[in-house]
Motif scaffolding. Structure first.
Motif, PDB file in Angstrom:
ATOM      1  N   ASN A 144      49.700  42.756  45.325  1.00 58.15           N
ATOM      2  CA  ASN A 144      50.618  42.234  44.336  1.00 58.15           C
ATOM      3  C   ASN A 144      50.055  41.731  43.129  1.00 58.15           C
ATOM      4  O   ASN A 144      50.516  42.019  41.900  1.00 58.15           O
ATOM      5  CB  ASN A 144      51.432  41.233  45.097  1.00 58.15           C
ATOM      6  CG  ASN A 144      52.783  40.629  44.580  1.00 58.15           C
ATOM      7  OD1 ASN A 144      53.407  41.103  43.871  1.00 58.15           O
ATOM      8  ND2 ASN A 144      52.843  39.312  44.665  1.00 58.15           N
ATOM      9  N   GLU A 162      48.306  40.752  55.713  1.00 52.57           N
ATOM     10  CA  GLU A 162      48.748  39.878  54.617  1.00 52.57           C
ATOM     11  C   GLU A 162      48.069  39.909  53.561  1.00 52.57           C
ATOM     12  O   GLU A 162      48.599  39.728  52.154  1.00 52.57           O
ATOM     13  CB  GLU A 162      49.005  38.744  55.358  1.00 52.57           C
ATOM     14  CG  GLU A 162      49.752  37.796  54.429  1.00 52.57           C
ATOM     15  CD  GLU A 162      50.231  36.443  55.151  1.00 52.57           C
ATOM     16  OE1 GLU A 162      49.814  35.308  54.624  1.00 52.57           O
ATOM     17  OE2 GLU A 162      50.778  36.510  56.316  1.00 52.57           O
ATOM     18  N   ALA A 163      46.635  39.919  53.492  1.00 48.93           N
ATOM     19  CA  ALA A 163      45.878  39.811  52.342  1.00 48.93           C
ATOM     20  C   ALA A 163      45.867  40.924  51.638  1.00 48.93           C
ATOM     21  O   ALA A 163      45.741  40.754  50.304  1.00 48.93           O
ATOM     22  CB  ALA A 163      44.338  39.297  52.881  1.00 48.93           C
ATOM     23  N   SER A 204      39.214  36.829  54.716  1.00 49.83           N
ATOM     24  CA  SER A 204      40.505  37.776  55.001  1.00 49.83           C
ATOM     25  C   SER A 204      40.622  38.523  53.550  1.00 49.83           C
ATOM     26  O   SER A 204      40.700  39.806  53.526  1.00 49.83           O
ATOM     27  CB  SER A 204      41.671  37.048  55.203  1.00 49.83           C
ATOM     28  OG  SER A 204      41.516  36.373  56.573  1.00 49.83           O
ATOM     29  N   HIS A 205      40.390  37.831  52.553  1.00 51.35           N
ATOM     30  CA  HIS A 205      40.649  38.407  51.225  1.00 51.35           C
ATOM     31  C   HIS A 205      39.528  39.384  50.887  1.00 51.35           C
ATOM     32  O   HIS A 205      39.699  40.315  50.304  1.00 51.35           O
ATOM     33  CB  HIS A 205      41.006  37.263  50.166  1.00 51.35           C
ATOM     34  CG  HIS A 205      42.356  36.719  50.063  1.00 51.35           C
ATOM     35  ND1 HIS A 205      42.838  36.027  51.318  1.00 51.35           N
ATOM     36  CD2 HIS A 205      43.519  37.209  49.326  1.00 51.35           C
ATOM     37  CE1 HIS A 205      44.012  35.680  51.056  1.00 51.35           C
ATOM     38  NE2 HIS A 205      44.496  36.527  49.772  1.00 51.35           N
ATOM     39  N   PRO A 248      45.104  31.565  48.543  1.00 53.27           N
ATOM     40  CA  PRO A 248      46.298  30.627  48.569  1.00 53.27           C
ATOM     41  C   PRO A 248      46.165  29.297  48.194  1.00 53.27           C
ATOM     42  O   PRO A 248      44.939  28.774  48.595  1.00 53.27           O
ATOM     43  CB  PRO A 248      46.609  30.753  50.157  1.00 53.27           C
ATOM     44  CG  PRO A 248      46.180  31.831  50.875  1.00 53.27           C
ATOM     45  CD  PRO A 248      44.609  32.360  49.925  1.00 53.27           C
ATOM     46  N   GLU A 264      48.202  43.021  50.904  1.00 49.38           N
ATOM     47  CA  GLU A 264      49.486  42.953  50.350  1.00 49.38           C
ATOM     48  C   GLU A 264      49.289  41.850  49.178  1.00 49.38           C
ATOM     49  O   GLU A 264      49.914  42.230  48.049  1.00 49.38           O
ATOM     50  CB  GLU A 264      50.786  42.825  51.244  1.00 49.38           C
ATOM     51  CG  GLU A 264      51.064  44.149  51.794  1.00 49.38           C
ATOM     52  CD  GLU A 264      51.165  45.353  51.306  1.00 49.38           C
ATOM     53  OE1 GLU A 264      51.711  45.381  50.394  1.00 49.38           O
ATOM     54  OE2 GLU A 264      50.594  46.238  51.777  1.00 49.38           O
ATOM     55  N   ARG A 265      48.841  40.775  49.436  1.00 56.22           N
ATOM     56  CA  ARG A 265      48.801  39.665  48.565  1.00 56.22           C
ATOM     57  C   ARG A 265      47.825  40.237  47.448  1.00 56.22           C
ATOM     58  O   ARG A 265      48.104  40.006  45.962  1.00 56.22           O
ATOM     59  CB  ARG A 265      48.258  38.522  48.854  1.00 56.22           C
ATOM     60  CG  ARG A 265      47.801  37.201  48.259  1.00 56.22           C
ATOM     61  CD  ARG A 265      47.428  36.222  49.120  1.00 56.22           C
ATOM     62  NE  ARG A 265      47.154  35.127  48.221  1.00 56.22           N
ATOM     63  CZ  ARG A 265      48.024  34.163  47.849  1.00 56.22           C
ATOM     64  NH1 ARG A 265      49.263  34.244  48.222  1.00 56.22           N
ATOM     65  NH2 ARG A 265      47.623  33.046  47.013  1.00 56.22           N
ATOM     66  N   ALA A 311      40.148  42.642  52.824  1.00 57.94           N
ATOM     67  CA  ALA A 311      41.054  43.357  51.998  1.00 57.94           C
ATOM     68  C   ALA A 311      40.502  43.957  50.791  1.00 57.94           C
ATOM     69  O   ALA A 311      41.119  45.001  50.734  1.00 57.94           O
ATOM     70  CB  ALA A 311      42.085  42.240  51.894  1.00 57.94           C
TER      71      ALA A 311
END
Length: 70
Positions: free
Chosen positions: A8, A1-2, A39-40, A24, A4-5, A43
C-alpha cells in the motif's frame, strides 16, 4: 499484514524509501518496535522474492531502503 502495508505505501511513493518509515507509528515499547521491524523486513524480502520491490543497504549499519521495481 506487513506485506499489505508495504504494498500500500510503496504504491503511493516513488524512489528509494527507508524501511523505518513504513513502521506503524502507534508502537508502544521497544519490544513491539523490534517485532514490527522484523515483520516489515521479512515482508520486504517476500516482496523482493515476488519481484515487486528492490532492496539496498550501503553498509552493515546503514538504513535499509526499498524501491518499487520498474
Amino acid at each position: 499484514e506487513a506485506v499489505e502495508r508495504l504494498k500500500n505505501f510503496m504504491s503511493k511513493t516513488s524512489g528509494w524509501q527507508r524501511l523505518f518509515q513504513f513502521l506503524p507509528k502507534n508502537v508502544k515499547d521497544k519490544l513491539e518496535n523490534r517485532s514490527a521491524l522484523a515483520s516489515h523486513f521479512v515482508a520486504s524480502l517476500e516482496l523482493v522474492k515476488e519481484g515487486n520491490i528492490t532492496l539496498k543497504q550501503d553498509s552493515v549499519n546503514d538504513d535499509i531502503f526499498l524501491s518499487l521495481k520498474s
